[in-house]
Scaffold this motif. Structure first.
Motif, PDB file in Angstrom:
ATOM      1  N   ASP A 241       0.671  -1.248   0.259  1.00  0.00           N
ATOM      2  CA  ASP A 241       0.074  -0.147  -0.404  1.00  0.00           C
ATOM      3  C   ASP A 241       1.300   1.251   0.131  1.00  0.00           C
ATOM      4  N   ALA A 242       2.281   0.878   0.794  1.00  0.00           N
ATOM      5  CA  ALA A 242       3.354   2.834   0.391  1.00  0.00           C
ATOM      6  C   ALA A 242       3.098   3.130  -0.583  1.00  0.00           C
ATOM      7  N   VAL A 243       3.324   1.335  -1.817  1.00  0.00           N
ATOM      8  CA  VAL A 243       4.494   1.712  -3.112  1.00  0.00           C
ATOM      9  C   VAL A 243       3.064   2.121  -3.778  1.00  0.00           C
ATOM     10  N   THR A 244       1.647   1.698  -4.181  1.00  0.00           N
ATOM     11  CA  THR A 244       0.681   2.251  -4.219  1.00  0.00           C
ATOM     12  C   THR A 244       0.377   4.027  -3.811  1.00  0.00           C
ATOM     13  N   CYS A 245       0.298   4.317  -2.664  1.00  0.00           N
ATOM     14  CA  CYS A 245       0.512   5.204  -2.401  1.00  0.00           C
ATOM     15  C   CYS A 245       1.282   6.322  -3.089  1.00  0.00           C
ATOM     16  N   TRP A 246       2.818   6.229  -2.960  1.00  0.00           N
ATOM     17  CA  TRP A 246       3.654   6.865  -3.720  1.00  0.00           C
ATOM     18  C   TRP A 246       3.426   7.120  -4.904  1.00  0.00           C
ATOM     19  N   VAL A 247       2.665   5.897  -5.559  1.00  0.00           N
ATOM     20  CA  VAL A 247       2.689   5.837  -7.028  1.00  0.00           C
ATOM     21  C   VAL A 247       1.583   6.601  -7.459  1.00  0.00           C
ATOM     22  N   ALA A 248       0.060   6.791  -6.324  1.00  0.00           N
ATOM     23  CA  ALA A 248      -0.061   8.205  -6.498  1.00  0.00           C
ATOM     24  C   ALA A 248      -0.356   9.899  -6.634  1.00  0.00           C
ATOM     25  N   VAL A 249       0.780   9.407  -5.642  1.00  0.00           N
ATOM     26  CA  VAL A 249       1.247  10.892  -5.289  1.00  0.00           C
ATOM     27  C   VAL A 249       2.152  11.262  -7.148  1.00  0.00           C
ATOM     28  N   LEU A 250       2.834  10.285  -7.123  1.00  0.00           N
ATOM     29  CA  LEU A 250       3.964  10.781  -8.183  1.00  0.00           C
ATOM     30  C   LEU A 250       2.751  11.376  -9.575  1.00  0.00           C
ATOM     31  N   ALA A 251       1.692  10.302 -10.261  1.00  0.00           N
ATOM     32  CA  ALA A 251       0.648  10.691 -11.128  1.00  0.00           C
ATOM     33  C   ALA A 251       0.128  11.534 -10.974  1.00  0.00           C
ATOM     34  N   GLY A 252      -0.644  12.276  -9.435  1.00  0.00           N
ATOM     35  CA  GLY A 252      -0.935  13.437  -9.936  1.00  0.00           C
ATOM     36  C   GLY A 252      -0.121  14.216  -9.903  1.00  0.00           C
ATOM     37  N   HIS A 253       1.116  14.766  -9.137  1.00  0.00           N
ATOM     38  CA  HIS A 253       1.916  15.987  -9.222  1.00  0.00           C
ATOM     39  C   HIS A 253       2.455  16.153 -11.133  1.00  0.00           C
ATOM     40  N   TYR A 254       2.188  14.540 -11.518  1.00  0.00           N
ATOM     41  CA  TYR A 254       2.769  14.874 -12.795  1.00  0.00           C
ATOM     42  C   TYR A 254       1.334  14.981 -13.846  1.00  0.00           C
ATOM     43  N   VAL A 255       0.166  14.821 -13.468  1.00  0.00           N
ATOM     44  CA  VAL A 255      -0.940  15.414 -14.061  1.00  0.00           C
ATOM     45  C   VAL A 255      -1.097  16.877 -14.036  1.00  0.00           C
ATOM     46  N   LYS A 256      -0.679  17.515 -12.952  1.00  0.00           N
ATOM     47  CA  LYS A 256      -0.882  18.579 -12.755  1.00  0.00           C
ATOM     48  C   LYS A 256       0.319  19.504 -12.973  1.00  0.00           C
ATOM     49  N   SER A 257       1.386  18.725 -12.866  1.00  0.00           N
ATOM     50  CA  SER A 257       2.590  19.220 -13.447  1.00  0.00           C
ATOM     51  C   SER A 257       2.383  19.763 -15.001  1.00  0.00           C
ATOM     52  N   SER A 258       1.763  19.169 -15.925  1.00  0.00           N
ATOM     53  CA  SER A 258       1.487  18.794 -17.096  1.00  0.00           C
ATOM     54  C   SER A 258       1.171  19.799 -17.663  1.00  0.00           C
ATOM     55  N   MET A 259      -0.334  20.583 -16.846  1.00  0.00           N
ATOM     56  CA  MET A 259      -1.203  21.386 -17.094  1.00  0.00           C
ATOM     57  C   MET A 259      -0.206  22.878 -17.016  1.00  0.00           C
ATOM     58  N   ASP A 260       0.777  23.014 -16.116  1.00  0.00           N
ATOM     59  CA  ASP A 260       0.855  24.186 -16.317  1.00  0.00           C
ATOM     60  C   ASP A 260       2.178  25.250 -17.034  1.00  0.00           C
ATOM     61  N   PRO A 261       2.424  26.398 -17.333  1.00  0.00           N
ATOM     62  CA  PRO A 261       3.051  27.215 -18.197  1.00  0.00           C
ATOM     63  C   PRO A 261       4.556  26.617 -18.033  1.00  0.00           C
ATOM     64  N   PRO A 262       4.745  25.990 -19.481  1.00  0.00           N
ATOM     65  CA  PRO A 262       6.665  26.212 -19.942  1.00  0.00           C
ATOM     66  C   PRO A 262       6.406  26.936 -19.016  1.00  0.00           C
ATOM     67  N   PRO A 263       8.180  26.578 -18.326  1.00  0.00           N
ATOM     68  CA  PRO A 263       9.281  27.597 -18.432  1.00  0.00           C
ATOM     69  C   PRO A 263      10.179  28.024 -19.239  1.00  0.00           C
ATOM     70  N   THR A 264      10.433  29.100 -19.221  1.00  0.00           N
ATOM     71  CA  THR A 264      11.161  29.479 -20.726  1.00  0.00           C
ATOM     72  C   THR A 264      12.226  28.579 -20.725  1.00  0.00           C
ATOM     73  N   ASP A 265      13.493  28.669 -19.896  1.00  0.00           N
ATOM     74  CA  ASP A 265      14.617  27.773 -20.057  1.00  0.00           C
ATOM     75  C   ASP A 265      13.849  25.482 -19.833  1.00  0.00           C
ATOM     76  N   MET A 266      13.061  25.489 -19.911  1.00  0.00           N
ATOM     77  CA  MET A 266      12.928  24.005 -20.146  1.00  0.00           C
ATOM     78  C   MET A 266      11.560  23.750 -21.396  1.00  0.00           C
ATOM     79  N   PRO A 267      11.349  24.304 -22.285  1.00  0.00           N
ATOM     80  CA  PRO A 267      10.403  24.343 -23.110  1.00  0.00           C
ATOM     81  C   PRO A 267       9.399  22.737 -23.727  1.00  0.00           C
ATOM     82  N   GLU A 268      10.171  21.767 -23.075  1.00  0.00           N
ATOM     83  CA  GLU A 268      10.347  20.845 -23.625  1.00  0.00           C
ATOM     84  C   GLU A 268      10.016  20.340 -22.174  1.00  0.00           C
TER      85      GLU A 268
END
Length: 290
Positions: A241-268
């Motif tokens: 369950d601890a691993v599943t929790c960490w995978v959930a945390v990572l998934a949420g972070h990347y889903v949310k971050s992928s929708m943020d404006p791109p930083p000018t020095d790392m556009p990709e």
């Protein structure tokens, strides 16, 4: 300097990167200027952290660093590390020996006790664990670009991630920003790998870097994470369950971050985070079984 070359992709931070051969041996050099002001402090932190990393950890030796205003060129931060000739990038066709070697390297980091130093913060204080909660509250339009599976599950995923403070706590050394490109494997059996870009060390459960790395492996067309875990296992005492929790945390972070404006020095960056999000959500579905 006798010779130099530009590595294709050797880490996280943008900027000039060189592998050089000198009369005293090989070195790896990174330099970031004022036009990349958003990442200057990351490299400064890497330089400050380098002398504090435990000797047992697979990190390059710091040779020198500069942090200066260079006339009309603005501020430049640069660092030089030792670099052995007998290391190589991971083969992205993913032969079994490279997968096994990568797992050994990353698990080895988690077996090292983190230094008792304020620069090594608990991972639950460094990595955002409330992304699903934010997404459930705001429901941004960009969610439509991810899988429909998320639509009615945001609150449930937020509940899973809310257990992160307990699930990811520990005393093990964490790299915290591992990617496949950070790791150089030894060409000679018995020698140590090299892991670069220690831009933030932290403290946490011994499985965290391994799970994060397997997500990046899959995003780089490597084997499915669950298949790798079945073959090589997790650190002793790791709870499912601890691993599943960490995978959930990572998934949420990347889903949310992928929708943020791109930083000018790392556009990709956002497009890569979107790929990470897709893989992480798929992995989470597998672990949850629905």
């Amino acid at each position: 300097m006798i010779a130099s070359r530009h590595p294709e992709d050797s880490g996280i931070l943008p900027g000039a990167q060189f592998q050089v051969q000198t009369t005293k041996g090989h070195a790896f050099i990174k330099a970031i200027g004022t036009e990349q002001v958003g990442t200057l402090n990351f490299l400064r932190q890497e330089i400050a952290l380098a002398p504090l990393i435990p000797a047992a950890a697979p990190h390059p030796e710091l040779l020198w660093s500069i942090d200066e205003v260079l006339g009309n060129l603005g501020t430049w931060v640069a660092v030089g590390y030792t670099m052995r000739e007998t290391v190589r990038p991971i083969d992205l066709s993913w032969p079994e020996e490279d997968v096994a070697a990568l797992v050994r390297v990353v698990r080895g980091i988690g077996e090292i006790e983190a230094p008792d130093n304020p620069m090594f913060l608990p991972e639950e204080k460094v990595f955002p664990t409330d992304s699903w909660e934010v997404l459930a509250d705001k429901r941004p339009a960009g969610l439509a670009h991810h899988t429909p599976w998320l639509a009615n599950r945001l609150e449930g995923l937020a509940e899973i991630a809310s257990h992160a403070p307990d699930a990811i706590a520990g005393t093990s050394l964490q790299h915290g920003t591992l990617r496949v490109q950070n790791v150089l494997l030894p060409e000679t059996p018995g020698e140590q790998a090299v892991v670069g870009d220690w831009i933030r060390g932290s403290v946490g459960a011994p499985y965290l870097d391994l799970v994060s790395m397997l997500l990046h492996v899959r995003t780089n067309d490597g084997p499915p994470p669950e298949a790798t875990l079945r073959q090589y296992g997790l650190p002793p005492g790791t709870e499912h369950d601890a691993v599943t929790c960490w995978v959930a945390v990572l998934a949420g972070h990347y889903v949310k971050s992928s929708m943020d404006p791109p930083p000018t020095d790392m556009p990709e960056l956002r497009s890569y985070q979107h790929r990470l999000a897709r893989v992480a959500v798929s992995w989470l579905q597998t672990r949850l079984g629905f």
